[in-house]
Scaffold this motif. Sequence first.
Motif, mmCIF file in Angstrom:
data_model
loop_
_atom_site.group_PDB
_atom_site.id
_atom_site.type_symbol
_atom_site.label_atom_id
_atom_site.label_comp_id
_atom_site.label_asym_id
_atom_site.label_seq_id
_atom_site.Cartn_x
_atom_site.Cartn_y
_atom_site.Cartn_z
ATOM 1 N N ALA A 1 63.793 70.220 35.732
ATOM 2 C CA ALA A 1 63.374 70.012 37.111
ATOM 3 C C ALA A 1 62.377 70.993 37.889
ATOM 4 N N PRO A 2 61.788 70.448 38.599
ATOM 5 C CA PRO A 2 60.748 71.389 39.442
ATOM 6 C C PRO A 2 61.502 72.198 40.324
ATOM 7 N N ALA A 3 60.924 73.399 40.758
ATOM 8 C CA ALA A 3 61.666 74.002 41.881
ATOM 9 C C ALA A 3 61.979 73.213 43.130
ATOM 10 N N LEU A 4 63.051 73.719 43.563
ATOM 11 C CA LEU A 4 63.583 72.937 44.809
ATOM 12 C C LEU A 4 64.478 71.660 44.586
ATOM 13 N N ALA A 5 64.353 71.212 43.265
ATOM 14 C CA ALA A 5 64.925 69.886 42.960
ATOM 15 C C ALA A 5 66.487 69.966 43.090
ATOM 16 N N ASN A 6 67.226 70.993 42.551
ATOM 17 C CA ASN A 6 68.449 70.967 42.548
ATOM 18 C C ASN A 6 69.149 71.389 43.966
ATOM 19 N N GLU A 7 68.299 71.528 45.001
ATOM 20 C CA GLU A 7 68.602 72.051 46.080
ATOM 21 C C GLU A 7 68.586 70.923 47.339
ATOM 22 N N ILE A 8 67.545 69.685 46.847
ATOM 23 C CA ILE A 8 67.406 68.949 47.760
ATOM 24 C C ILE A 8 68.595 67.962 48.339
ATOM 25 N N THR A 9 69.459 67.709 47.412
ATOM 26 C CA THR A 9 70.342 66.876 47.234
ATOM 27 C C THR A 9 71.218 66.864 48.870
ATOM 28 N N ALA B 1 62.507 67.890 53.450
ATOM 29 C CA ALA B 1 61.300 68.000 54.329
ATOM 30 C C ALA B 1 60.458 68.885 53.723
ATOM 31 N N LEU B 2 60.898 70.180 53.459
ATOM 32 C CA LEU B 2 59.917 71.090 52.697
ATOM 33 C C LEU B 2 59.481 70.308 51.398
ATOM 34 N N ALA B 3 60.134 69.763 50.623
ATOM 35 C CA ALA B 3 59.702 69.510 49.412
ATOM 36 C C ALA B 3 58.607 68.327 49.741
ATOM 37 N N LEU B 4 58.690 67.425 50.780
ATOM 38 C CA LEU B 4 57.771 66.429 50.975
ATOM 39 C C LEU B 4 56.444 67.125 51.508
ATOM 40 N N LEU B 5 56.666 68.240 52.245
ATOM 41 C CA LEU B 5 55.454 69.033 52.733
ATOM 42 C C LEU B 5 54.607 69.437 51.267
ATOM 43 N N VAL B 6 55.074 69.997 50.571
ATOM 44 C CA VAL B 6 54.645 70.726 49.094
ATOM 45 C C VAL B 6 53.925 69.374 48.685
ATOM 46 N N VAL B 7 54.975 68.194 48.251
ATOM 47 C CA VAL B 7 54.332 67.228 47.922
ATOM 48 C C VAL B 7 53.099 66.678 48.096
ATOM 49 N N TRP B 8 52.884 66.414 49.435
ATOM 50 C CA TRP B 8 51.769 65.817 49.821
ATOM 51 C C TRP B 8 50.570 66.832 49.852
ATOM 52 N N ILE C 1 54.601 58.839 44.107
ATOM 53 C CA ILE C 1 55.278 59.106 43.001
ATOM 54 C C ILE C 1 56.167 60.333 43.313
ATOM 55 N N ASP C 2 55.849 61.367 43.876
ATOM 56 C CA ASP C 2 56.544 62.404 44.165
ATOM 57 C C ASP C 2 57.634 62.489 45.322
ATOM 58 N N PHE D 1 58.908 59.474 46.167
ATOM 59 C CA PHE D 1 60.317 58.865 45.549
ATOM 60 C C PHE D 1 61.103 59.787 44.544
ATOM 61 N N ALA D 2 60.575 60.966 44.155
ATOM 62 C CA ALA D 2 61.272 61.692 43.300
ATOM 63 C C ALA D 2 62.324 62.652 44.407
ATOM 64 N N VAL D 3 61.477 62.953 45.533
ATOM 65 C CA VAL D 3 62.298 63.781 46.681
ATOM 66 C C VAL D 3 63.568 62.733 47.061
ATOM 67 N N ILE D 4 63.298 61.628 47.385
ATOM 68 C CA ILE D 4 64.204 60.551 47.837
ATOM 69 C C ILE D 4 65.183 60.533 46.962
ATOM 70 N N ASP D 5 65.062 60.347 45.565
ATOM 71 C CA ASP D 5 65.923 60.226 44.601
ATOM 72 C C ASP D 5 66.896 61.230 44.721
ATOM 73 N N ALA D 6 66.218 62.707 44.615
ATOM 74 C CA ALA D 6 67.041 63.718 44.665
ATOM 75 C C ALA D 6 67.917 63.904 45.720
ATOM 76 N N PHE D 7 67.317 63.474 47.066
ATOM 77 C CA PHE D 7 68.248 63.377 48.166
ATOM 78 C C PHE D 7 69.556 62.785 47.993
ATOM 79 N N PHE D 8 69.287 61.632 47.859
ATOM 80 C CA PHE D 8 70.547 60.590 47.728
ATOM 81 C C PHE D 8 71.459 60.916 46.445
ATOM 82 N N GLY D 9 70.700 61.476 45.524
ATOM 83 C CA GLY D 9 71.445 61.752 44.027
ATOM 84 C C GLY D 9 71.569 60.662 43.245
#
Length: 236
Positions: A116-124, A131-138, A222-223, A225-233
């Motif tokens: 998993a990329p950085a922050l992925a395990n901390e998003i849930t 929100a930080l992950a979405l900023l990095v994504v875009w 794509i990314d 969706f990955a953030v939303i997926d990680a947020f909701f687990g």
Amino acid sequence: MKGESSSIVPSSTIPFPSANPLASRLLSAFELFFGAFIVIGHNVFHIVPNEVIVLFVLGLISIRLRDGRWSAMGFKRPASWRRILLIALAAAALRILLGEFVIEPLTGVFWPEPAAPALANEITGNMKIAALALLVVWSFAAFGEEIAYRGYLLTRAADIGRRSVAAYWIGIVLVSILFGYGHYYKGTSGVIDSGVAGLILGIAYMIAGRNLWACVLTHGFIDTFAVIDAFFGWSN
């Protein structure tokens, strides 16, 4: 600005601006190989700075100085934003479904699942990290990686073949391999998965009439969706 061609195989090539075509093609080949060195040097051997930042800066400078316009790498106003949006949504859906149901199951037979990329395990469940992950994504991923890979390296790869349709398709394959190695931290499965993602992004670029906005939006979707997926687990 004029809109882009709607065909996946355009009837004409993008002009190849140079008073000395051979010298320009050799310079483009050097830029492509230097870009490959930056990608491999950072992600595999860790001897150079982050390749996205380096290629983003080099790419903008190179395109501006050698081509004189951002449209050379695909940053142009499309004839239809609706069409670009639909291409991006379709490409993002294809990448997500292909990764989930084809690539990961197949590579999982031989190698561990992608790291998993950085922050992925901390998003849930963490809105601030999400929100930080979405900023990095875009910013870093959608704009940074697409300008670096599809905008810059793909353009220089196509230069070698005088920006013919075949040169772009060969360039898409080469740049997708580099894009895979740009995610070397994910392991072998991740490299293959990201390489396939690079191919899909390249195909979206061509279908959109070599418009980089299609890649930026696809990558962002794509990314996101990955953030939303990680947020909701959901994947858990």
